[in-house]
Motif scaffolding. Structure first.
Motif, PDB file in Angstrom:
ATOM      1  N   ALA A  88    -137.831  39.269 -14.081  1.00 47.67           N
ATOM      2  CA  ALA A  88    -137.168  40.294 -14.898  1.00 47.67           C
ATOM      3  C   ALA A  88    -138.104  41.475 -15.141  1.00 47.67           C
ATOM      4  CB  ALA A  88    -136.728  39.681 -16.227  1.00 47.67           C
ATOM      5  N   ASP A  89    -139.376  41.207 -15.410  1.00 46.91           N
ATOM      6  CA  ASP A  89    -140.331  42.288 -15.665  1.00 46.91           C
ATOM      7  C   ASP A  89    -140.587  43.102 -14.401  1.00 46.91           C
ATOM      8  OD1 ASP A  89    -142.381  43.672 -17.277  1.00 46.91           O
ATOM      9  OD2 ASP A  89    -143.798  42.670 -15.951  1.00 46.91           O
ATOM     10  N   ALA A  90    -140.720  42.416 -13.269  1.00 42.71           N
ATOM     11  CA  ALA A  90    -140.995  43.119 -12.015  1.00 42.71           C
ATOM     12  C   ALA A  90    -139.836  44.038 -11.638  1.00 42.71           C
ATOM     13  CB  ALA A  90    -141.261  42.118 -10.899  1.00 42.71           C
ATOM     14  N   LEU A  91    -138.617  43.529 -11.734  1.00 40.16           N
ATOM     15  CA  LEU A  91    -137.456  44.323 -11.310  1.00 40.16           C
ATOM     16  C   LEU A  91    -137.042  45.340 -12.368  1.00 40.16           C
ATOM     17  CD1 LEU A  91    -135.270  41.558  -9.605  1.00 40.16           C
ATOM     18  CD2 LEU A  91    -136.696  43.294  -8.511  1.00 40.16           C
ATOM     19  N   GLY A  92    -137.129  44.963 -13.621  1.00 41.68           N
ATOM     20  CA  GLY A  92    -136.644  45.861 -14.665  1.00 41.68           C
ATOM     21  C   GLY A  92    -137.637  46.916 -15.091  1.00 41.68           C
ATOM     22  N   MET A  93    -138.942  46.652 -14.872  1.00 38.89           N
ATOM     23  CA  MET A  93    -139.952  47.578 -15.365  1.00 38.89           C
ATOM     24  C   MET A  93    -140.914  48.039 -14.274  1.00 38.89           C
ATOM     25  SD  MET A  93    -141.108  49.197 -18.043  1.00 38.89           S
ATOM     26  CE  MET A  93    -140.396  48.307 -19.434  1.00 38.89           C
ATOM     27  N   TRP A  94    -141.561  47.071 -13.581  1.00 39.91           N
ATOM     28  CA  TRP A  94    -142.676  47.433 -12.711  1.00 39.91           C
ATOM     29  C   TRP A  94    -142.223  48.217 -11.488  1.00 39.91           C
ATOM     30  CZ3 TRP A  94    -145.174  46.649  -7.970  1.00 39.91           C
ATOM     31  CH2 TRP A  94    -146.551  46.921  -7.962  1.00 39.91           C
ATOM     32  N   VAL A  96    -134.566  46.096  -2.617  1.00 34.66           N
ATOM     33  CA  VAL A  96    -135.538  45.393  -3.464  1.00 34.66           C
ATOM     34  C   VAL A  96    -135.072  43.979  -3.790  1.00 34.66           C
ATOM     35  CG1 VAL A  96    -136.806  45.440  -5.643  1.00 34.66           C
ATOM     36  CG2 VAL A  96    -136.377  47.571  -4.399  1.00 34.66           C
ATOM     37  N   PRO A  97    -133.825  43.772  -4.263  1.00 34.01           N
ATOM     38  CA  PRO A  97    -133.390  42.395  -4.513  1.00 34.01           C
ATOM     39  C   PRO A  97    -133.439  41.533  -3.249  1.00 34.01           C
ATOM     40  CG  PRO A  97    -131.901  43.952  -5.560  1.00 34.01           C
ATOM     41  CD  PRO A  97    -132.802  44.750  -4.685  1.00 34.01           C
ATOM     42  N   GLU A  98    -133.094  42.112  -2.094  1.00 36.92           N
ATOM     43  CA  GLU A  98    -133.149  41.345  -0.846  1.00 36.92           C
ATOM     44  C   GLU A  98    -134.578  40.871  -0.573  1.00 36.92           C
ATOM     45  OE1 GLU A  98    -131.654  43.838   2.216  1.00 36.92           O
ATOM     46  OE2 GLU A  98    -129.631  44.007   1.363  1.00 36.92           O
ATOM     47  N   ALA A  99    -135.557  41.750  -0.814  1.00 32.20           N
ATOM     48  CA  ALA A  99    -136.951  41.374  -0.593  1.00 32.20           C
ATOM     49  C   ALA A  99    -137.373  40.261  -1.548  1.00 32.20           C
ATOM     50  CB  ALA A  99    -137.848  42.602  -0.762  1.00 32.20           C
TER      51      ALA A  99
END
Length: 559
Positions: free
Chosen positions: A63-69, A82-85
């Motif tokens: 969640a932190d990587a996708l939502g913030m980083w 990005v989600p596919e990766a």
């Protein structure tokens, strides 16, 4: 396949990431998975920056990587990739047995990727979420500016500042404000290794054998009802000579002494006694401190009291006050010595060159001042600073807190010249004694820092333990690994060690794992036989270590 890294091991991570990405591409081709390897690399970068544990993924991490980083740091041409990766990365790590025991399950991680995708897309769409580098990178791409052309980039920035180019100034202001605030955040506490501390009996023995304690105890009792001081607060020459004779100090200086300041060893011991609050000036006399009397015959308490006063001695040695400044580098020895303690403690009892201490002090002052200031010091100032450091190290050796030695190897001396930045470096090396380790450990705890002892990593995964133990002394590493094995059943420990041995390519980590395997008894012996007999295993025919037939030690597989 390495997945855990020590603090600051950027070079080791870069090489391991390249190998991981090669393994990922091989896995992706074999499983006909399509994913942008640049985005997979960015996900590894996120975990390395966060905790240096590439195999630990929880739902919160995803969640932190996708939502913030990713919205903040990664320039993405197609956000849907990005989600596919991430889905591909999760499957790759799971298939390679790379997710550690505290990771969420494969199904939970995939579910979190789906749950966090809307936040990812919203974050990428809002430029206020970017960091400064990504913001300007996006502007360059949007306006067709080649980022590899510095002149074109500068022209674009000048036009943007003058308002000729349309950019989101509100977003830029928010990004700048956030980064200024982040720069004010305090540096994270250092990650210290575990150390072995002496037993109570060993501490009592060391304190009783301390030469410095004997001298300070004798000095305090000599003062008794008080000794007259001169107008400038020093002992009279007759008393100073009598004290030097009693303590067996200043043999070379007594005949030529004209005042107590001409007896450097005696003067320093007096300063030390005052700093430790064993004696104090009162109404023109030097008198004992009544509250310290009870500690004179309590070895541990007296040792700790004297040790904690060491840094304060340096403020009174005389040579540190150069041209009105507190010291050569604008830092008193009382402020500088904690740098030495931390470096010595991090070495876990191993030696460090004194020149490293000098360099760390210079770097600390330069960083604080924002410029190079130590080059302004002349030769006289540098010699006075080094003289005082030497005097304090000698005092610590008398106390029994450190051991001193010298580098004699020619190659090491060449490295010392480079470290010191001078042709005449100090060859002295210094290490903490067990008593010194205990004292610094107590000091760090009092300061609120986490100073672990062997056994605190028992619940961690084995690779993390091996990475943390790779640079510590053998006795500490073995104690930590023994505690790790003891926290599991022999069969559980042997299985985890076997899985780690099957994928590690680091010889130091491998040797540590083999030590742990040897402590699991019959279960370890069975696992060692399985690894050696597995054709695809690290020690089987054609395995990674097939050219090293004795990799699984005779301790595990006796002939």
């Amino acid at each position: 396949m390495r997945l855990v890294f020590a603090p600051g091991d950027d070079q080791g991570y870069a090489g391991a990431r390249d190998r991981l990405l090669e393994a990922f591409l091989t896995w992706a081709r074999r499983n006909r998975v399509s994913a942008d390897v640049f985005l997979v690399a960015a996900a590894f970068d996120y975990k390395y920056a966060l905790d240096r544990r590439l195999g630990r993924w929880t739902r919160a991490h995803v969640a932190d990587a996708l939502g913030m980083w990713f919205p903040r740091h990664v320039t993405v041409l197609d956000p849907e990739e990005v989600p596919e990766a991430f889905h591909a990365l999760i499957d790759f790590l799971a298939d390679a047995d790379g997710l550690d025991h505290r990771s969420a399950s494969r199904a939970e991680l995939h579910a979190q990727v789906r749950d966090s995708t809307p936040a990812l897309l919203d974050g990428i769409a809002d430029e206020r979420n970017y960091d400064l580098g990504k913001f300007w990178g996006v502007q360059l791409r949007r306006h067709g500016v080649d980022p590899a052309d510095p002149r074109a980039v500068q022209r674009f920035l000048d036009r943007a500042r003058s308002g000729e180019v349309d950019i989101d100034h509100a977003a830029l202001a928010e990004i700048t404000r956030r980064e200024v605030e982040a720069a004010r955040d305090p540096a994270p506490a250092p990650e210290l290794p575990p150390v072995l501390l002496p037993s109570a009996a060993e501490m009592v023995t060391a304190a009783r054998e301390s030469t410095a304690l004997d001298l300070l105890r004798t000095l305090t009792m000599w003062v008794r009802a008080g000794r007259r001081l001169t107008r400038d607060g020093k002992l009279g020459l007759a008393d100073a000579l009598a004290l030097a004779d009693l303590l067996g100090l200043d043999q070379l200086y007594r005949d030529s002494a004209r005042s107590s300041t001409d007896l450097p060893e005696t003067s320093m011991l007096l300063h030390w006694a005052k700093a430790a609050r064993l004696v104090r000036p009162l109404h023109g006399r030097l008198v004992p401190v009544k509250s310290a009397a009870k500690d004179l015959h309590r070895p541990i308490e007296l040792w700790r009291r004297v040790f904690s006063a060491v840094g304060r001695i340096g403020d009174h040695l005389g040579g540190t006050d150069v041209f009105g400044a507190p010291s050569l580098f604008g830092m008193s020895l009382a402020d500088a010595f904690p740098i030495l303690w931390l470096e010595l403690y991090a070495a876990g009892g191993g030696p460090i060159p004194v020149e490293l201490f000098h360099r760390l002090v210079r770097e600390a002052v330069n960083e604080e001042c924002g410029c190079v200031v130590d080059d302004l010091a002349g030769d006289a100032e540098q010699r006075l600073w080094r003289r005082d450091v030497t005097a304090l190290l000698d005092a610590l050796e008398l106390l029994g807190a450190v051991e001193l030695g010298e580098l004699l190897d020619a190659d090491e001396l060449d490295g010392l010249v480079e470290l010191a930045g001078r042709d005449d470096p100090d060859p002295t090396i210094v290490s903490l004694t067990p008593m010194g380790l205990w004292a610094v450990h107590e000091t760090l705890i009092d300061q609120g820092l986490h100073a672990p002892l062997p056994g605190e990593l028992a619940d961690e995964d084995l690779e993390y333990v091996c990475v943390r133990m790779a640079e510590v002394r053998n006795a500490v590493a073995e104690a930590e690994l023994d505690a790790w094995v003891a926290a599991r059943t022999p069969a559980e420990a042997a299985r985890e060690i076997g899985r780690f041995l099957a994928r590690t390519d680091d010889p130091v980590h491998r040797d540590l794992a083999l030590h742990a395997l040897a402590r699991t008894g019959p279960a370890g012996l069975a696992e060692a036989k399985r690894l050696r007999g597995d054709p695809g295993g690290p020690d089987g025919p054609g395995g990674r270590y097939d050219d090293r037939p004795d990799t699984l030690s005779d301790e595990l597989l006796p002939s």
